[in-house]
Scaffold this active site. Structure first.
Site, PDB file in Angstrom:
ATOM      1  N   HIS A  46     -10.582  -6.204   3.151  1.00  0.00           N
ATOM      2  CA  HIS A  46     -10.616  -7.564   3.693  1.00  0.00           C
ATOM      3  C   HIS A  46     -11.161  -7.476   5.116  1.00  0.00           C
ATOM      4  O   HIS A  46     -10.706  -6.675   5.913  1.00  0.00           O
ATOM      5  CB  HIS A  46      -9.179  -8.107   3.686  1.00  0.00           C
ATOM      6  CG  HIS A  46      -9.044  -9.526   4.095  1.00  0.00           C
ATOM      7  ND1 HIS A  46      -8.389  -9.898   5.255  1.00  0.00           N
ATOM      8  CD2 HIS A  46      -9.452 -10.674   3.504  1.00  0.00           C
ATOM      9  CE1 HIS A  46      -8.391 -11.218   5.360  1.00  0.00           C
ATOM     10  NE2 HIS A  46      -9.030 -11.711   4.313  1.00  0.00           N
ATOM     11  N   GLU A 105      -4.696  -8.247   0.644  1.00  0.00           N
ATOM     12  CA  GLU A 105      -4.878  -8.478   2.075  1.00  0.00           C
ATOM     13  C   GLU A 105      -3.562  -8.778   2.782  1.00  0.00           C
ATOM     14  O   GLU A 105      -3.456  -8.611   3.995  1.00  0.00           O
ATOM     15  CB  GLU A 105      -5.866  -9.614   2.326  1.00  0.00           C
ATOM     16  CG  GLU A 105      -5.336 -10.999   1.959  1.00  0.00           C
ATOM     17  CD  GLU A 105      -6.385 -12.077   2.128  1.00  0.00           C
ATOM     18  OE1 GLU A 105      -6.205 -12.936   3.008  1.00  0.00           O
ATOM     19  OE2 GLU A 105      -7.382 -12.060   1.372  1.00  0.00           O
ATOM     20  N   HIS A 133      -6.674 -17.657  -2.249  1.00  0.00           N
ATOM     21  CA  HIS A 133      -5.808 -17.748  -1.064  1.00  0.00           C
ATOM     22  C   HIS A 133      -4.321 -17.788  -1.427  1.00  0.00           C
ATOM     23  O   HIS A 133      -3.526 -18.396  -0.721  1.00  0.00           O
ATOM     24  CB  HIS A 133      -6.182 -18.963  -0.217  1.00  0.00           C
ATOM     25  CG  HIS A 133      -7.401 -18.741   0.621  1.00  0.00           C
ATOM     26  ND1 HIS A 133      -8.504 -19.572   0.572  1.00  0.00           N
ATOM     27  CD2 HIS A 133      -7.693 -17.771   1.533  1.00  0.00           C
ATOM     28  CE1 HIS A 133      -9.426 -19.126   1.416  1.00  0.00           C
ATOM     29  NE2 HIS A 133      -8.977 -18.039   1.999  1.00  0.00           N
ATOM     30  N   GLU A 142      -9.716 -13.784  -6.609  1.00  0.00           N
ATOM     31  CA  GLU A 142      -8.984 -13.156  -5.515  1.00  0.00           C
ATOM     32  C   GLU A 142      -7.687 -13.895  -5.184  1.00  0.00           C
ATOM     33  O   GLU A 142      -7.683 -15.121  -5.059  1.00  0.00           O
ATOM     34  CB  GLU A 142      -9.886 -13.107  -4.280  1.00  0.00           C
ATOM     35  CG  GLU A 142      -9.264 -12.450  -3.075  1.00  0.00           C
ATOM     36  CD  GLU A 142     -10.268 -12.249  -1.958  1.00  0.00           C
ATOM     37  OE1 GLU A 142      -9.870 -12.323  -0.780  1.00  0.00           O
ATOM     38  OE2 GLU A 142     -11.469 -12.014  -2.253  1.00  0.00           O
TER      39      GLU A 142
END
Length: 388
Positions: free
Chosen positions: A291, A241, A191, A215
């Site tokens: 995403h 994303e 994140h 990620e």
């Protein structure tokens, strides 16, 4: 056929609000798009309406013309709000084009490369907090057929972690790995929360667990740092994303930032731009893994692109959703052995019920990532929105 107007509909979805876009025409055809943008739903809905004057009277089949003019004439280009607003309209125009011609959108993109799309799961863990709870939930999915499981084991960390929290996160990864017994790939979600040395420390540990990817390990506005990290570690990185168009991705590819790209159809300007970014990745031999945690229209649009894109690899799929997802749309998704069958209905293959949407009005939902309730992304009553 001419465009006569645009409407937006906002629907509470527990962790966010879905923003749906309806484009109407003088021949009675309409198209649906999605412009969901967490914590900025009211803002993006207004941005959609601000695009309406330039659309009235336009042929809805002139999708590239819409995209070019909307982007050029915004002057303050790019960013999540404009690109998400444009995405909602773009999807709706592709939906109209498919309906007008009586074909699914993937036919307009050149036809299917695959009849079904391989998927990995997100949201499978809710509301787990401990390593043992994550492992228990993972164990019941071992024979599901899905290729992998993705989750964020880092609690409410920001930039750094102390030894205790670092060990807790790695224990969570270790226990989930043991629970799936090599039958599922593991994807670790960051994140965009860590500084470079902390991300490096985590990545070195993840190498031992042979995860498929790490990620968004660092904040997305530091592409140079992401490229530096990738050059120093032995685990693959996934990112993208929070890049919003092909121009953002130009430097991403030039610097060599990641091994997998994850553009979001809701945030890169829709189907048109998503496909162009995927083509850019193909030139670099980088797999395309969009995403895909949003609502039913975004999911339908992403499926159409995944079906027609040669370098597509895996599709993010939420395990379940709010019960009223089934009430607001006629979504028909079939998942077999972890692969979603590509719908062949005209357009995006989905219709929404406006009256049902209005039963679930907008509710503000703060971002959960740093508040200690990250995994509470589903209500107690949830349901699968696909059939197996």
């Amino acid at each position: 056929m001419k465009i006569t107007g645009i409407e937006t509909f906002i629907c509470d979805a527990y962790r966010t609000n879905w923003v749906f876009v309806k484009v109407m025409t003088d021949e009675g055809l309409h198209g649906w798009g999605e412009a969901t943008l967490e914590t900025r739903e009211l803002t993006v809905a207004q941005a959609v309406q601000e695009l309406e004057p330039g659309l009235i009277g336009m042929d809805p089949m002139d999708i590239e013309k819409f995209w070019f003019h909307a982007y050029r004439d915004s002057y303050w280009r790019g960013g999540p709000v404009l690109m998400t607003a444009m995405a909602g309209v773009d999807m709706a125009l592709w939906d109209i084009a498919g309906k007008a011609l009586g074909v699914p959108v993937h036919r307009l993109l050149g036809g299917k490369v695959r009849d079904s799309v391989p998927c990995y799961l997100n949201g499978w863990f809710t509301p787990a907090k401990t390593a043992e709870e994550f492992a228990q939930k993972a164990s019941v999915l071992v024979d599901s057929g899905f290729q992998g499981l993705k989750w964020d084991p880092f609690g409410d960390a920001w930039l750094t972690m102390n030894r205790k929290h670092f060990d807790m996160a790695m224990d969570c990864v270790s226990q989930v790995k043991a629970a799936v017994d090599g039958k599922l790939d593991l994807m670790i979600e960051g994140h965009g929360r860590f500084d470079v040395p902390t991300a490096f420390r985590i990545a070195r540990q993840l190498e031992k667990h042979e995860v498929l990817w790490f990620e968004e390990p660092i904040p997305p506005d530091n592409l140079e740092g992401l490229a530096q990290l990738r050059s120093r570690i032995g685990v693959s990185l996934a990112a993208g994303e929070r890049l919003y168009n092909r121009y953002d991705y130009r430097n991403f590819f030039r610097l060599g930032c990641a091994d997998y790209i994850q553009p979001d159809v809701c945030h890169v300007g829709g189907i048109s731009e998503l496909r162009k970014i995927a083509n850019m990745a193909e030139v670099h031999h980088i797999p395309f893994c969009p995403h895909n945690p949003n609502g039913p229209v975004a999911h339908a649009a992403t499926l159409q692109v995944a079906a027609a894109t040669p370098n597509f690899f895996l599709l993010e799929t939420m395990l379940n959703d709010v019960p009223h997802r089934a009430d607001i749309c006629d979504e028909e998704l079939i998942v077999q052995n972890g692969r979603t069958k590509v719908p062949d209905k005209p357009g995006l293959g989905i219709e929404l019920d406006e009256a049902a949407i209005k039963k679930y009005p907008y509710k503000p939902h703060p971002l959960r990532h740093f508040g200690g309730d990250l995994t509470d992304i589903r209500p107690k009553q949830t349901r699968h929105y696909f059939k197996t």
